[in-house]
Design a protein around this motif. Structure first.
Motif: not given
Length: 368
Positions: A92-96, A171-176, A254-257, A263-265
């Motif tokens: 799996k992709i560890d999004a953190t 908020a507004g980014s990621g898998g959701g 997952g990739p979207a997260n 996590y990309n600051r």
């Protein structure tokens, strides 16, 4: 043709079509210490290596024509990245870690193939991986070619050239934020064009390139799109509730997260790397996925009234994805690096498929 196919899910097992390869492309299963996956190759084994990293909702298949068009003496290498195609579904992709799992996978592949340094080319999410790869392992890179790459600050949830987050929880980014009807269609292996908002075929032909363009290998590319691993721990990944609009924040899989700005600051390391490989940045003038007004960005959709409760442009504007990339590359150049931006007119999100002759002309010159 490579016929070994990883099981994606019970619902996709009977719907997913194996993706054939073009003559001149060989497919091999390569096991590295990090990941077992399908890798496509072109050219001779002793050729100058060019590593191709594909985008989201696709696979290595998207690069085949570009690999075959490489000048004599080059070797094309294109893996199915973690979470896609025939990559081991158990990994799996560890999004953190942001995109470090995928960057580390790329380095492990080079190590396994005995390659010290390679030219690298990335499209969309693959381009976002390359920003990380540049910071992680610049000594492994000869040149960089970015094709409609994700912003160095991630996808969604930022509002200025410095990548400032609209909200501290991302908020507004990621898998959701991913359309659940689209991911269900992916899981079902839906090859129809019945749902204009969510059918993978419709989304591909509406957004991957500029209509009315339709690629000659439409069916193979659709099979590639459908080969993405779907699930709460894959695509779109998980999500958590948020008190901030639109009331959903990134999860940890997952990739979207992994693309979330949460996590990309910090891109400051990009300005300090040595060596600094030269960067070619190619984008389509009519890209609707990666742009300053992306139709996949919640800020844009909120302003259009497609997502209720939008707090306004002061709080949550469209992410200036292209302008962010240019600002980062300007700083990269000021720090001693170099880059060239090429905008292809009347072109969407995938210039190397839409305008292969024009793309290859600048790409081959950059490799040389």
């Amino acid at each position: 043709m490579h016929t070994r196919l990883s099981k994606i899910s019970l619902s996709m097992e009977t719907n997913l079509m194996p993706v054939p390869t073009l003559p001149g492309i060989s497919a091999k299963t390569v096991e590295t210490p990090r990941l077992t996956t399908r890798v496509l190759f072109s050219g001779s084994d002793d050729g100058i290596p060019v590593l191709f990293l594909h985008g989201n909702a696709s696979s290595a298949t998207f690069w085949e024509e570009t690999m075959l068009a490489l000048p004599p003496g080059y070797r094309g290498i294109a893996p199915d990245q973690r979470g896609y195609g025939e990559a081991d579904r158990d990994q799996k992709i560890d999004a953190t870690r942001g995109l470090r799992d995928l960057s580390d996978d790329a380095v492990a592949l080079l190590d396994t193939l005995g390659i010290q340094a390679a030219h690298v080319a990335g499209h969309s999410l693959g381009g976002a991986v390359i920003w990380q790869l540049m910071m992680d392992a610049p000594e492994r890179i000869l040149t960089v070619t970015q094709v409609c790459p994700g912003s160095p600050y991630g996808f969604g949830g930022t509002k200025d050239l410095d990548g400032t987050m609209c909200y501290p929880d991302g908020a507004g980014s990621g898998g959701g934020t991913v359309n659940p009807s689209f991911t269900q269609a992916m899981a079902d292996g839906d090859r129809s064009a019945e749902n204009p908002q969510a059918s993978p075929r419709v989304v591909m032909n509406a957004f991957y390139w500029k209509p009315p363009f339709v690629p000659a290998r439409e069916e193979d590319l659709l099979s590639s799109v459908l080969s993405e691993h779907v699930g709460e721990h894959e695509y779109p990944g998980d999500a958590v509730p948020s008190p901030n609009w639109p009331n959903v924040a990134p999860g940890v899989y997952g990739p979207a997260n992994a693309l979330s700005p949460l996590y990309n600051r910090d891109v400051s390391a990009l300005y300090e790397i040595a060596p600094k490989p030269p960067v070619l940045w190619v984008r389509g003038s009519d890209d609707q996925i990666v742009s300053d007004n992306s139709l996949f960005d919640l800020g844009t959709l909120g302003a259009l009234g497609a997502v209720p409760g939008w707090p306004g442009a002061d709080v949550y504007p469209s992410q200036p994805m292209v302008s962010q990339t240019r600002a980062v590359l300007d700083k990269y150049q000021a720090a001693g690096g170099s880059y060239r931006e090429v905008v292809m007119p009347e072109t969407g999100h995938t210039p190397y498929i839409e305008k292969p002759d024009d793309f290859n002309k600048v790409f081959h010159a950059h490799l040389g």
